[in-house]
Write a protein that holds these residues in place. Sequence first.
Motif, PDB file in Angstrom:
ATOM      1  N   MET A  19      23.195 -26.195  24.979  1.00  0.00           N
ATOM      2  CA  MET A  19      22.025 -25.878  25.982  1.00  0.00           C
ATOM      3  C   MET A  19      21.830 -24.424  26.386  1.00  0.00           C
ATOM      4  O   MET A  19      22.678 -23.593  26.280  1.00  0.00           O
ATOM      5  N   PRO A  20      20.547 -23.984  26.785  1.00  0.00           N
ATOM      6  CA  PRO A  20      20.339 -22.710  26.814  1.00  0.00           C
ATOM      7  C   PRO A  20      21.033 -22.265  28.097  1.00  0.00           C
ATOM      8  O   PRO A  20      21.450 -23.034  29.072  1.00  0.00           O
ATOM      9  N   LEU A  26      18.923 -18.635  23.891  1.00  0.00           N
ATOM     10  CA  LEU A  26      17.994 -20.238  23.421  1.00  0.00           C
ATOM     11  C   LEU A  26      16.928 -20.428  24.537  1.00  0.00           C
ATOM     12  O   LEU A  26      17.302 -20.152  25.650  1.00  0.00           O
ATOM     13  N   ASP A  27      15.918 -20.776  24.077  1.00  0.00           N
ATOM     14  CA  ASP A  27      14.970 -21.173  25.086  1.00  0.00           C
ATOM     15  C   ASP A  27      14.879 -22.809  25.179  1.00  0.00           C
ATOM     16  O   ASP A  27      14.361 -23.192  26.215  1.00  0.00           O
ATOM     17  N   ALA A  28      15.415 -23.515  24.279  1.00  0.00           N
ATOM     18  CA  ALA A  28      15.407 -24.982  24.353  1.00  0.00           C
ATOM     19  C   ALA A  28      16.788 -25.365  23.648  1.00  0.00           C
ATOM     20  O   ALA A  28      17.420 -24.652  23.101  1.00  0.00           O
ATOM     21  N   PRO A  29      17.195 -26.550  24.026  1.00  0.00           N
ATOM     22  CA  PRO A  29      18.442 -26.984  23.505  1.00  0.00           C
ATOM     23  C   PRO A  29      18.415 -27.070  22.083  1.00  0.00           C
ATOM     24  O   PRO A  29      17.490 -27.395  21.314  1.00  0.00           O
ATOM     25  N   ILE A  30      19.610 -27.007  21.470  1.00  0.00           N
ATOM     26  CA  ILE A  30      19.724 -27.248  19.852  1.00  0.00           C
ATOM     27  C   ILE A  30      20.788 -28.168  19.697  1.00  0.00           C
ATOM     28  O   ILE A  30      21.764 -28.544  20.554  1.00  0.00           O
ATOM     29  N   TYR A  31      20.860 -28.898  18.448  1.00  0.00           N
ATOM     30  CA  TYR A  31      21.840 -29.512  18.084  1.00  0.00           C
ATOM     31  C   TYR A  31      22.565 -29.353  16.686  1.00  0.00           C
ATOM     32  O   TYR A  31      21.928 -28.855  15.985  1.00  0.00           O
ATOM     33  N   GLU A  32      23.926 -29.311  16.951  1.00  0.00           N
ATOM     34  CA  GLU A  32      24.847 -28.831  15.962  1.00  0.00           C
ATOM     35  C   GLU A  32      25.234 -30.021  15.010  1.00  0.00           C
ATOM     36  O   GLU A  32      26.223 -30.938  15.945  1.00  0.00           O
ATOM     37  N   LEU A  33      24.931 -30.230  13.984  1.00  0.00           N
ATOM     38  CA  LEU A  33      25.363 -31.555  13.206  1.00  0.00           C
ATOM     39  C   LEU A  33      26.818 -31.208  12.588  1.00  0.00           C
ATOM     40  O   LEU A  33      26.871 -30.208  11.799  1.00  0.00           O
ATOM     41  N   TYR A  34      27.786 -32.093  12.607  1.00  0.00           N
ATOM     42  CA  TYR A  34      29.179 -32.042  11.965  1.00  0.00           C
ATOM     43  C   TYR A  34      29.331 -33.443  11.240  1.00  0.00           C
ATOM     44  O   TYR A  34      28.993 -34.406  11.415  1.00  0.00           O
TER      45      TYR A  34
END
Length: 60
Positions: A19-20, A26-34
């Motif tokens: 989350m920002p 960050l301006d918006a949430p990002i998702y980190e994939l594992y």
Amino acid sequence: MKKLRCRKEFGVWYYEKVMPSCYNDLDAPIYELYDENQNFVITCGCYDEMKYYIETGNVY
């Protein structure tokens, strides 16, 4: 880390939602994939983009 819901044929995947905050730019949430061994794979902009990557191997 949360488990990503996808069909069994694609294996087990995990993600983390970043989350920002005042600690990042960050301006918006990002998702980190594992992957199933919880090794980082890719950063995506939305949940659907992660699922698309898993199913096709391509990014939007």
